[in-house]
Design a protein around this motif. Structure first.
Motif, PDB file in Angstrom:
ATOM      1  N   MET A   1     -26.075  11.345 -32.187  1.00 39.68           N
ATOM      2  CA  MET A   1     -26.718  10.826 -33.008  1.00 39.68           C
ATOM      3  C   MET A   1     -25.933   9.948 -34.058  1.00 39.68           C
ATOM      4  SD  MET A   1     -29.521  12.951 -35.827  1.00 39.68           S
ATOM      5  CE  MET A   1     -30.305  11.881 -36.949  1.00 39.68           C
ATOM      6  N   SER A   2     -26.375   8.952 -34.113  1.00 42.41           N
ATOM      7  CA  SER A   2     -25.755   7.710 -34.990  1.00 42.41           C
ATOM      8  C   SER A   2     -25.976   8.281 -36.367  1.00 42.41           C
ATOM      9  CB  SER A   2     -26.172   6.277 -34.787  1.00 42.41           C
ATOM     10  OG  SER A   2     -27.607   6.269 -34.902  1.00 42.41           O
ATOM     11  N   VAL A   3     -24.748   7.840 -37.354  1.00 35.57           N
ATOM     12  CA  VAL A   3     -25.158   8.222 -38.636  1.00 35.57           C
ATOM     13  C   VAL A   3     -25.257   6.612 -39.374  1.00 35.57           C
ATOM     14  CG1 VAL A   3     -23.573   8.455 -40.802  1.00 35.57           C
ATOM     15  CG2 VAL A   3     -23.492   9.849 -38.680  1.00 35.57           C
ATOM     16  N   ARG A   4     -26.295   6.605 -40.156  1.00 35.10           N
ATOM     17  CA  ARG A   4     -26.838   5.651 -41.011  1.00 35.10           C
ATOM     18  C   ARG A   4     -25.903   5.373 -42.232  1.00 35.10           C
ATOM     19  NH1 ARG A   4     -31.236   2.280 -40.836  1.00 35.10           N
ATOM     20  NH2 ARG A   4     -31.744   1.151 -43.132  1.00 35.10           N
ATOM     21  N   LEU A   5     -25.166   4.246 -42.294  1.00 32.58           N
ATOM     22  CA  LEU A   5     -24.192   4.031 -43.356  1.00 32.58           C
ATOM     23  C   LEU A   5     -25.138   3.363 -44.510  1.00 32.58           C
ATOM     24  CD1 LEU A   5     -20.855   3.336 -41.651  1.00 32.58           C
ATOM     25  CD2 LEU A   5     -21.833   5.523 -42.258  1.00 32.58           C
ATOM     26  N   ASN A   6     -24.921   3.690 -45.804  1.00 34.81           N
ATOM     27  CA  ASN A   6     -25.767   3.152 -46.973  1.00 34.81           C
ATOM     28  C   ASN A   6     -24.677   2.447 -47.806  1.00 34.81           C
ATOM     29  OD1 ASN A   6     -26.530   3.050 -49.689  1.00 34.81           O
ATOM     30  ND2 ASN A   6     -28.532   3.909 -48.813  1.00 34.81           N
ATOM     31  N   PHE A   7     -24.564   1.158 -48.008  1.00 34.25           N
ATOM     32  CA  PHE A   7     -23.906   0.334 -48.696  1.00 34.25           C
ATOM     33  C   PHE A   7     -23.658   0.605 -50.063  1.00 34.25           C
ATOM     34  CE2 PHE A   7     -22.536  -3.511 -50.828  1.00 34.25           C
ATOM     35  CZ  PHE A   7     -21.660  -4.078 -50.225  1.00 34.25           C
ATOM     36  N   ASP A   8     -24.567   0.949 -50.519  1.00 31.44           N
ATOM     37  CA  ASP A   8     -24.799   1.352 -52.217  1.00 31.44           C
ATOM     38  C   ASP A   8     -24.002   2.609 -52.461  1.00 31.44           C
ATOM     39  OD1 ASP A   8     -26.127  -1.073 -52.779  1.00 31.44           O
ATOM     40  OD2 ASP A   8     -28.075  -0.143 -52.927  1.00 31.44           O
ATOM     41  N   HIS A   9     -24.252   3.475 -51.403  1.00 37.95           N
ATOM     42  CA  HIS A   9     -23.300   4.548 -51.506  1.00 37.95           C
ATOM     43  C   HIS A   9     -21.938   4.641 -51.445  1.00 37.95           C
ATOM     44  CE1 HIS A   9     -22.445   9.060 -51.329  1.00 37.95           C
ATOM     45  NE2 HIS A   9     -21.827   8.784 -49.861  1.00 37.95           N
ATOM     46  N   PHE A  10     -21.639   3.731 -50.504  1.00 39.43           N
ATOM     47  CA  PHE A  10     -19.941   3.206 -50.114  1.00 39.43           C
ATOM     48  C   PHE A  10     -19.526   2.833 -51.282  1.00 39.43           C
ATOM     49  CE2 PHE A  10     -20.327   4.081 -45.901  1.00 39.43           C
ATOM     50  CZ  PHE A  10     -18.987   4.036 -45.155  1.00 39.43           C
ATOM     51  N   ILE A  11     -20.060   1.941 -51.898  1.00 40.04           N
ATOM     52  CA  ILE A  11     -19.344   1.238 -53.227  1.00 40.04           C
ATOM     53  C   ILE A  11     -19.108   2.133 -54.414  1.00 40.04           C
ATOM     54  CG2 ILE A  11     -20.289  -0.932 -52.779  1.00 40.04           C
ATOM     55  CD1 ILE A  11     -22.306  -0.869 -54.841  1.00 40.04           C
ATOM     56  N   GLN A  12     -19.565   3.370 -54.409  1.00 43.01           N
ATOM     57  CA  GLN A  12     -19.305   4.367 -55.326  1.00 43.01           C
ATOM     58  C   GLN A  12     -17.962   5.051 -55.213  1.00 43.01           C
ATOM     59  OE1 GLN A  12     -22.693   7.045 -56.000  1.00 43.01           O
ATOM     60  NE2 GLN A  12     -24.182   5.481 -55.788  1.00 43.01           N
ATOM     61  N   TRP A  13     -17.508   5.131 -53.800  1.00 49.05           N
ATOM     62  CA  TRP A  13     -16.143   5.716 -53.773  1.00 49.05           C
ATOM     63  C   TRP A  13     -15.113   5.003 -52.993  1.00 49.05           C
ATOM     64  CZ3 TRP A  13     -15.175   6.012 -48.639  1.00 49.05           C
ATOM     65  CH2 TRP A  13     -16.381   6.172 -47.670  1.00 49.05           C
ATOM     66  N   ILE A  14     -15.363   3.712 -52.586  1.00 49.15           N
ATOM     67  CA  ILE A  14     -14.733   3.062 -51.569  1.00 49.15           C
ATOM     68  C   ILE A  14     -13.349   2.627 -52.418  1.00 49.15           C
ATOM     69  CG2 ILE A  14     -15.813   0.666 -51.765  1.00 49.15           C
ATOM     70  CD1 ILE A  14     -14.437   2.473 -48.791  1.00 49.15           C
ATOM     71  N   THR A  15     -13.542   2.154 -53.786  1.00 51.00           N
ATOM     72  CA  THR A  15     -12.245   1.864 -54.312  1.00 51.00           C
ATOM     73  C   THR A  15     -11.283   2.883 -54.390  1.00 51.00           C
ATOM     74  OG1 THR A  15     -13.734   0.476 -55.857  1.00 51.00           O
ATOM     75  CG2 THR A  15     -11.476   1.028 -56.849  1.00 51.00           C
ATOM     76  N   ALA A  16     -11.664   3.914 -54.769  1.00 50.41           N
ATOM     77  CA  ALA A  16     -10.733   5.090 -54.786  1.00 50.41           C
ATOM     78  C   ALA A  16     -10.123   5.207 -53.488  1.00 50.41           C
ATOM     79  CB  ALA A  16     -11.027   6.419 -55.303  1.00 50.41           C
ATOM     80  N   ALA A  17     -11.004   5.139 -52.464  1.00 49.96           N
ATOM     81  CA  ALA A  17     -10.506   5.571 -51.074  1.00 49.96           C
ATOM     82  C   ALA A  17      -9.652   4.471 -50.562  1.00 49.96           C
ATOM     83  CB  ALA A  17     -11.779   5.526 -50.214  1.00 49.96           C
ATOM     84  N   ALA A  18      -9.850   3.184 -50.925  1.00 45.78           N
ATOM     85  CA  ALA A  18      -9.025   2.141 -50.449  1.00 45.78           C
ATOM     86  C   ALA A  18      -7.526   2.232 -51.058  1.00 45.78           C
ATOM     87  CB  ALA A  18      -9.569   0.631 -50.859  1.00 45.78           C
ATOM     88  N   ARG A  19      -7.358   2.864 -52.459  1.00 41.75           N
ATOM     89  CA  ARG A  19      -6.065   3.097 -53.031  1.00 41.75           C
ATOM     90  C   ARG A  19      -5.295   4.190 -52.425  1.00 41.75           C
ATOM     91  NH1 ARG A  19      -3.803   5.885 -57.080  1.00 41.75           N
ATOM     92  NH2 ARG A  19      -5.956   6.948 -57.200  1.00 41.75           N
ATOM     93  N   GLU A  20      -6.226   5.265 -51.889  1.00 38.30           N
ATOM     94  CA  GLU A  20      -5.708   6.368 -51.585  1.00 38.30           C
ATOM     95  C   GLU A  20      -5.323   6.374 -50.183  1.00 38.30           C
ATOM     96  OE1 GLU A  20      -8.256   9.447 -52.824  1.00 38.30           O
ATOM     97  OE2 GLU A  20      -8.076   8.828 -54.830  1.00 38.30           O
ATOM     98  N   HIS A  21      -6.001   5.721 -49.265  1.00 38.17           N
ATOM     99  CA  HIS A  21      -5.874   5.543 -47.789  1.00 38.17           C
ATOM    100  C   HIS A  21      -5.840   4.244 -47.410  1.00 38.17           C
ATOM    101  CE1 HIS A  21      -7.144   9.848 -47.862  1.00 38.17           C
ATOM    102  NE2 HIS A  21      -8.055   9.540 -48.821  1.00 38.17           N
TER     103      HIS A  21
END
Length: 340
Positions: free
Chosen positions: A1-21
């Motif tokens: 089953m494919s996972v639907r990715l939500n852009f608005d949800h991503f931008i809430q945490w992607i900044t910290a994730a990019a710095r840490e990973h």
């Protein structure tokens, strides 16, 4: 089953994730969301194109960094929360703000979060900080009783407009043993845009609007939400703002205030009564200078002028009352009252 990715949800945490990973960001996205690697790479490509990420190298050896758009959104239980730790741990490392702007944002962040901890009576708070190429935007929302209800319970001020009048003076706190009533006031003065929402009532302040606080369109939610925004190229500094409300300019004392009478009367309405004047003078003995702003007030009555400028003046000679933005008739009534 494919996972639907939500852009608005991503931008809430992607900044910290990019710095840490930064070197394994695609792997982190797969692990965090359960999506396929192909879907993760497609989302990362979209985030790069939108300005949320910067990518060095090709997809096989990509290294990601936060882009010109940055955001962190975090929710915390209020019980036991210490306001400095979220700033130091979760927020400050993920943003690239000019030093003087970062100092103002830190001040507002910790003061507003502390207000939620100590005054809201709620159980949780959500904090969002977003940086764009031109602005930084802070939103602090709790699920507590709401700031105006809190003031009503402490000071017996049921009308939100009168509660806002008191807040606008500064040095108002519902916990005088632990607080001085500076946090909300100075946070609002630091911002270009400052919105205060609580239980269906809202007041807004714009730095470019000299008339001060005005009613706004309220958010449909329980609790208090405060929005703070400032331009990255502002010349305003924390020291300048603190100094502006200190008569000696040092910013140590908070002994000057401005009272916007439009909060008391409403747009275009006259002020007639002694009771209204006493609402203006409430707590003014805590200041050395109070500027009474008549902007938007077309007329006042003799009783209002007498109570404010003669009676209060006789009993509080250490407080200088200075009318501003008053028309000729109002100034004449003030002079008449002062001359007894």
């Amino acid at each position: 089953m494919s996972v639907r990715l939500n852009f608005d949800h991503f931008i809430q945490w992607i900044t910290a994730a990019a710095r840490e990973h930064s070197h394994q960001l695609a792997d982190h996205v797969v692990e965090r969301t359960g999506c396929s690697r192909r879907a993760a790479q497609a989302m990362l490509k979209r985030l790069v194109e939108a300005g949320w990420l910067v990518r060095d190298g090709g997809f096989s050896r990509a290294v990601y960094h936060p882009g010109s758009l940055r955001q962190v959104v975090k929710s915390y239980p209020l019980y036991g929360l210490q306001e400095d730790l979220p700033w130091q741990r979760d927020f400050a490392p993920n943003f690239a703000l000019p030093a003087h702007v970062g100092r103002m944002v830190q001040h507002a962040f910790t003061e507003l979060l502390n207000n939620a901890i100590d005054h809201s009576g709620g159980t949780s708070v959500t904090v969002s900080l977003r940086q764009t190429p031109t602005h930084v935007q802070l939103l602090v929302s709790d699920d507590g009783c709401g700031v105006f209800d809190r003031i009503a319970g402490t000071y017996d001020i049921a009308d939100p407009s009168l509660a806002m009048l008191e807040l606008s003076k500064g040095r108002l706190t519902t916990a005088p043993q632990e607080h001085t009533g500076r946090g909300l006031f100075f946070s609002s003065q630091l911002a270009d845009v400052f919105d205060l929402h609580a239980n269906g009532t809202a007041y807004v302040r714009r730095a470019w609007d000299s008339s001060g606080w005005r009613p706004g369109k309220a958010l449909p939610r329980q609790g208090t939400s405060i929005y703070f925004a400032v331009a990255l190229d502002t010349t305003r500094t924390l020291d300048q703002v603190l100094g502006a409300w200190s008569l000696d300019g040092t910013g140590v004392a908070f002994d000057r205030t401005v009272i916007s009478l439009r909060l008391l009367a409403g747009e275009g309405q006259a002020l007639d009564s002694r009771a209204q004047a006493r609402r203006v003078t409430a707590r003014l003995e805590r200041f050395k200078r109070a500027e009474i702003d008549f902007d938007g007030v077309p007329d006042i009555g003799h009783a209002f002028a007498d109570e404010l400028f003669r009676v209060f003046g006789l009993n509080n000679r250490s407080v200088e009352l200075v009318p501003i933005n008053a028309n000729r008739r109002i100034l004449a009534l003030i002079d008449n009252a002062r001359n007894g």
